[in-house]
Design a protein around this motif. Structure first.
Motif, PDB file in Angstrom:
ATOM      1  N   LEU A 185       0.771  -1.137   0.035  1.00  0.00           N
ATOM      2  CA  LEU A 185       0.119  -0.046   0.126  1.00  0.00           C
ATOM      3  C   LEU A 185       0.778   1.261   0.144  1.00  0.00           C
ATOM      4  CD1 LEU A 185      -2.694  -0.732   2.579  1.00  0.00           C
ATOM      5  CD2 LEU A 185      -3.199  -0.777   0.243  1.00  0.00           C
ATOM      6  N   PRO A 186       0.398   2.488  -0.585  1.00  0.00           N
ATOM      7  CA  PRO A 186       1.168   3.564  -0.673  1.00  0.00           C
ATOM      8  C   PRO A 186       1.257   4.331   1.065  1.00  0.00           C
ATOM      9  CG  PRO A 186      -0.951   4.050  -1.660  1.00  0.00           C
ATOM     10  CD  PRO A 186      -0.798   2.569  -1.486  1.00  0.00           C
ATOM     11  N   ASP A 187       0.398   4.083   1.816  1.00  0.00           N
ATOM     12  CA  ASP A 187       0.300   4.717   2.955  1.00  0.00           C
ATOM     13  C   ASP A 187      -0.054   3.591   3.971  1.00  0.00           C
ATOM     14  OD1 ASP A 187      -0.078   6.155   5.159  1.00  0.00           O
ATOM     15  OD2 ASP A 187      -1.727   7.504   4.156  1.00  0.00           O
ATOM     16  N   ALA A 188       0.825   3.469   4.936  1.00  0.00           N
ATOM     17  CA  ALA A 188       0.695   2.396   5.755  1.00  0.00           C
ATOM     18  C   ALA A 188      -0.558   2.794   6.770  1.00  0.00           C
ATOM     19  CB  ALA A 188       1.984   2.227   6.850  1.00  0.00           C
ATOM     20  N   GLY A 189      -0.623   3.950   7.016  1.00  0.00           N
ATOM     21  CA  GLY A 189      -1.671   4.623   7.890  1.00  0.00           C
ATOM     22  C   GLY A 189      -3.201   4.120   7.442  1.00  0.00           C
ATOM     23  N   MET A 190      -3.281   3.685   6.343  1.00  0.00           N
ATOM     24  CA  MET A 190      -4.569   3.373   5.579  1.00  0.00           C
ATOM     25  C   MET A 190      -4.990   2.059   5.943  1.00  0.00           C
ATOM     26  SD  MET A 190      -5.631   6.087   4.449  1.00  0.00           S
ATOM     27  CE  MET A 190      -6.924   5.946   3.430  1.00  0.00           C
ATOM     28  N   VAL A 191      -4.153   1.198   6.693  1.00  0.00           N
ATOM     29  CA  VAL A 191      -4.595  -0.168   6.836  1.00  0.00           C
ATOM     30  C   VAL A 191      -5.714  -0.206   7.683  1.00  0.00           C
ATOM     31  CG1 VAL A 191      -3.797  -2.331   7.843  1.00  0.00           C
ATOM     32  CG2 VAL A 191      -2.080  -0.860   6.140  1.00  0.00           C
ATOM     33  N   PRO A 192      -5.777   0.216   8.845  1.00  0.00           N
ATOM     34  CA  PRO A 192      -6.960  -0.005   9.813  1.00  0.00           C
ATOM     35  C   PRO A 192      -8.222   0.489   8.822  1.00  0.00           C
ATOM     36  CG  PRO A 192      -5.437   1.213  10.913  1.00  0.00           C
ATOM     37  CD  PRO A 192      -4.920   1.049   9.488  1.00  0.00           C
ATOM     38  N   LEU A 193      -8.321   1.487   8.059  1.00  0.00           N
ATOM     39  CA  LEU A 193      -9.543   1.945   7.353  1.00  0.00           C
ATOM     40  C   LEU A 193      -9.711   0.896   6.201  1.00  0.00           C
ATOM     41  CD1 LEU A 193     -11.750   3.936   6.601  1.00  0.00           C
ATOM     42  CD2 LEU A 193      -9.975   5.257   5.289  1.00  0.00           C
ATOM     43  N   LEU A 194      -8.982   0.397   5.638  1.00  0.00           N
ATOM     44  CA  LEU A 194      -9.027  -0.496   4.490  1.00  0.00           C
ATOM     45  C   LEU A 194      -9.484  -1.661   5.017  1.00  0.00           C
ATOM     46  CD1 LEU A 194      -8.507  -1.660   1.672  1.00  0.00           C
ATOM     47  CD2 LEU A 194      -6.190  -2.335   2.525  1.00  0.00           C
ATOM     48  N   VAL A 195      -9.152  -2.358   6.362  1.00  0.00           N
ATOM     49  CA  VAL A 195      -9.470  -3.611   6.804  1.00  0.00           C
ATOM     50  C   VAL A 195     -11.100  -3.312   7.302  1.00  0.00           C
ATOM     51  CG1 VAL A 195      -9.490  -5.082   8.748  1.00  0.00           C
ATOM     52  CG2 VAL A 195      -7.357  -4.273   7.593  1.00  0.00           C
ATOM     53  N   ARG A 196     -11.478  -2.198   7.846  1.00  0.00           N
ATOM     54  CA  ARG A 196     -12.737  -1.894   8.119  1.00  0.00           C
ATOM     55  C   ARG A 196     -13.737  -2.029   7.262  1.00  0.00           C
ATOM     56  NH1 ARG A 196     -11.406   2.111  11.158  1.00  0.00           N
ATOM     57  NH2 ARG A 196     -12.107   3.882  10.026  1.00  0.00           N
ATOM     58  N   LEU A 197     -13.266  -1.310   6.053  1.00  0.00           N
ATOM     59  CA  LEU A 197     -14.173  -1.186   4.923  1.00  0.00           C
ATOM     60  C   LEU A 197     -14.415  -2.438   4.276  1.00  0.00           C
ATOM     61  CD1 LEU A 197     -12.874   2.181   3.108  1.00  0.00           C
ATOM     62  CD2 LEU A 197     -15.021   1.831   4.504  1.00  0.00           C
ATOM     63  N   VAL A 198     -13.296  -3.420   4.177  1.00  0.00           N
ATOM     64  CA  VAL A 198     -13.609  -4.909   3.869  1.00  0.00           C
ATOM     65  C   VAL A 198     -14.419  -5.529   4.460  1.00  0.00           C
ATOM     66  CG1 VAL A 198     -12.309  -6.931   3.173  1.00  0.00           C
ATOM     67  CG2 VAL A 198     -11.338  -4.748   2.546  1.00  0.00           C
ATOM     68  N   VAL A 204     -18.580 -11.084   3.931  1.00  0.00           N
ATOM     69  CA  VAL A 204     -17.192 -11.139   4.129  1.00  0.00           C
ATOM     70  C   VAL A 204     -17.176 -11.845   5.479  1.00  0.00           C
ATOM     71  CG1 VAL A 204     -14.980 -10.054   5.136  1.00  0.00           C
ATOM     72  CG2 VAL A 204     -16.111  -9.508   2.749  1.00  0.00           C
ATOM     73  N   VAL A 205     -16.366 -13.070   5.494  1.00  0.00           N
ATOM     74  CA  VAL A 205     -16.419 -13.600   6.959  1.00  0.00           C
ATOM     75  C   VAL A 205     -15.138 -13.177   7.624  1.00  0.00           C
ATOM     76  CG1 VAL A 205     -15.878 -16.112   7.853  1.00  0.00           C
ATOM     77  CG2 VAL A 205     -17.467 -15.809   5.851  1.00  0.00           C
ATOM     78  N   ASN A 206     -14.339 -13.046   7.172  1.00  0.00           N
ATOM     79  CA  ASN A 206     -12.996 -12.349   7.857  1.00  0.00           C
ATOM     80  C   ASN A 206     -11.909 -11.683   6.784  1.00  0.00           C
ATOM     81  OD1 ASN A 206     -11.182 -11.832   9.896  1.00  0.00           O
ATOM     82  ND2 ASN A 206     -10.909 -13.913  10.827  1.00  0.00           N
ATOM     83  N   VAL A 207     -10.998 -11.186   7.451  1.00  0.00           N
ATOM     84  CA  VAL A 207      -9.850 -10.594   6.449  1.00  0.00           C
ATOM     85  C   VAL A 207      -8.529 -11.113   6.805  1.00  0.00           C
ATOM     86  CG1 VAL A 207      -9.173  -8.327   5.757  1.00  0.00           C
ATOM     87  CG2 VAL A 207     -11.354  -8.557   6.266  1.00  0.00           C
ATOM     88  N   ASP A 208      -7.887 -11.318   5.856  1.00  0.00           N
ATOM     89  CA  ASP A 208      -6.496 -12.184   6.244  1.00  0.00           C
ATOM     90  C   ASP A 208      -5.451 -11.070   5.581  1.00  0.00           C
ATOM     91  OD1 ASP A 208      -4.235 -13.233   6.641  1.00  0.00           O
ATOM     92  OD2 ASP A 208      -4.565 -14.846   5.531  1.00  0.00           O
ATOM     93  N   LEU A 209      -4.594 -10.427   6.275  1.00  0.00           N
ATOM     94  CA  LEU A 209      -3.819  -9.309   5.939  1.00  0.00           C
ATOM     95  C   LEU A 209      -2.284  -9.829   5.514  1.00  0.00           C
ATOM     96  CD1 LEU A 209      -4.200  -6.057   7.991  1.00  0.00           C
ATOM     97  CD2 LEU A 209      -4.863  -6.473   5.788  1.00  0.00           C
ATOM     98  N   ARG A 210      -2.003  -9.721   4.409  1.00  0.00           N
ATOM     99  CA  ARG A 210      -0.551 -10.276   4.004  1.00  0.00           C
ATOM    100  C   ARG A 210       0.260  -9.154   3.200  1.00  0.00           C
ATOM    101  NH1 ARG A 210      -1.738 -16.666   1.964  1.00  0.00           N
ATOM    102  NH2 ARG A 210      -2.709 -17.279   4.001  1.00  0.00           N
ATOM    103  N   LEU A 211       0.077  -8.013   3.683  1.00  0.00           N
ATOM    104  CA  LEU A 211       0.479  -6.865   2.974  1.00  0.00           C
ATOM    105  C   LEU A 211       2.149  -6.651   3.490  1.00  0.00           C
ATOM    106  CD1 LEU A 211      -2.479  -4.566   3.577  1.00  0.00           C
ATOM    107  CD2 LEU A 211      -1.767  -5.481   1.451  1.00  0.00           C
ATOM    108  N   VAL A 212       2.980  -6.287   2.691  1.00  0.00           N
ATOM    109  CA  VAL A 212       4.228  -5.821   3.053  1.00  0.00           C
ATOM    110  C   VAL A 212       4.571  -4.601   2.697  1.00  0.00           C
ATOM    111  CG1 VAL A 212       5.139  -8.485   2.760  1.00  0.00           C
ATOM    112  CG2 VAL A 212       5.112  -6.689   0.630  1.00  0.00           C
ATOM    113  N   GLY A 213       5.773  -4.045   3.343  1.00  0.00           N
ATOM    114  CA  GLY A 213       6.182  -2.758   2.988  1.00  0.00           C
ATOM    115  C   GLY A 213       5.107  -1.505   3.792  1.00  0.00           C
ATOM    116  N   VAL A 214       4.436  -1.960   4.540  1.00  0.00           N
ATOM    117  CA  VAL A 214       3.393  -1.019   5.288  1.00  0.00           C
ATOM    118  C   VAL A 214       3.686  -0.828   6.844  1.00  0.00           C
ATOM    119  CG1 VAL A 214       1.739  -1.518   3.858  1.00  0.00           C
ATOM    120  CG2 VAL A 214       1.526  -2.925   5.677  1.00  0.00           C
ATOM    121  N   GLY A 215       4.615  -1.610   7.251  1.00  0.00           N
ATOM    122  CA  GLY A 215       4.900  -1.319   8.695  1.00  0.00           C
ATOM    123  C   GLY A 215       5.749  -0.243   8.996  1.00  0.00           C
ATOM    124  N   GLY A 216       5.674   0.233  10.254  1.00  0.00           N
ATOM    125  CA  GLY A 216       6.550   1.493  10.692  1.00  0.00           C
ATOM    126  C   GLY A 216       7.818   0.986  11.048  1.00  0.00           C
TER     127      GLY A 216
END
Length: 216
Positions: A185-198, A204-216
């Motif tokens: 993702l271009p912005d790590a800060g968007m992860v919580p919002l992305l998960v909430r919207l998904v 949707v039963v659940n969300v599995d995050l396998r994103l890289v390059g987004v950690g602080g």
């Protein structure tokens, strides 16, 4: 955008069995058995919902059968003994009825059922008139969506809209309702919002995050 059920009106049952306030006990019991439901709306006037009568309401008569109802026996159920002598829906029903509107989100009906411990809710219009009934089984229909439809909505309505001027390399896969998001993702800060919207996407039963390059 895929045709997805979002409101109570999308999933509710429109053919509804109901009784009037004057319906006698035995007729209510027969209707519950015949239609294989656990509760029935009670209507007055032009179809306005004034209460709900359930199997539990009718069983109070059996609970106190052969003896005088006494509130002392079950102090936590002070309202029930009076129903033991009930003859009609008016005497037996729980009122006011817990209802939901057809344009309410499916999640609202699910929360109401969980909080109130009921299996079905009468669906009413703006005037309180019965237009349908929504059950737990009806609400579970949202989880029958095809994985491909869920994936398409996540891509088009969540990822693309959340990053309209970016080209995030996010891959969306769905298996049995579980959404897997992988890539960057271009912005790590968007992860919580992305998960909430998904998670808010129907089915949707659940969300599995396998994103890289987004950690602080």
């Amino acid at each position: 955008m895929p045709d997805t059920p979002r409101t109570v009106g999308d999933v509710m049952t429109r053919t509804v069995v109901a009784v009037s306030a004057e319906t006698p006990y035995k007729e209510i019991a027969g209707a519950l058995a015949r239609w294989k439901v656990s509760a029935l709306p009670v209507l007055a006037g032009e179809g306005r919902v004034i209460g709900v009568v359930s199997e539990a309401d009718l069983l109070v008569k059996e609970e106190y059968k052969g003896r005088e109802p006494s509130a002392v026996d079950r102090p936590e159920r002070l309202g029930d003994p009076a129903k033991a002598a009930g003859r009609t829906a008016q005497d037996l029903m729980s009122a006011p009825a817990i209802t939901v509107h057809a344009d309410a989100p499916v999640a609202e009906a699910a929360r109401a059922m969980a909080l109130r411990g009921v299996k079905r809710l009468p669906v009413v219009d703006a005037e309180g008139k019965l237009v349908g009934v929504v059950s737990r089984a009806d609400i579970l229909k949202v989880y029958l969506r095809a994985d491909e439809d869920i994936a398409a909505e996540v891509r088009d309505e969540v990822v693309a809209r959340l990053f309209p001027h970016e080209h995030p390399t996010v891959e969306v896969r769905v298996d049995e309702g579980v959404v897997t998001l992988s890539g960057r993702l271009p912005d790590a800060g968007m992860v919580p919002l992305l998960v909430r919207l998904v998670r808010a996407v129907e089915g949707v039963v659940n969300v599995d995050l396998r994103l890289v390059g987004v950690g602080g």
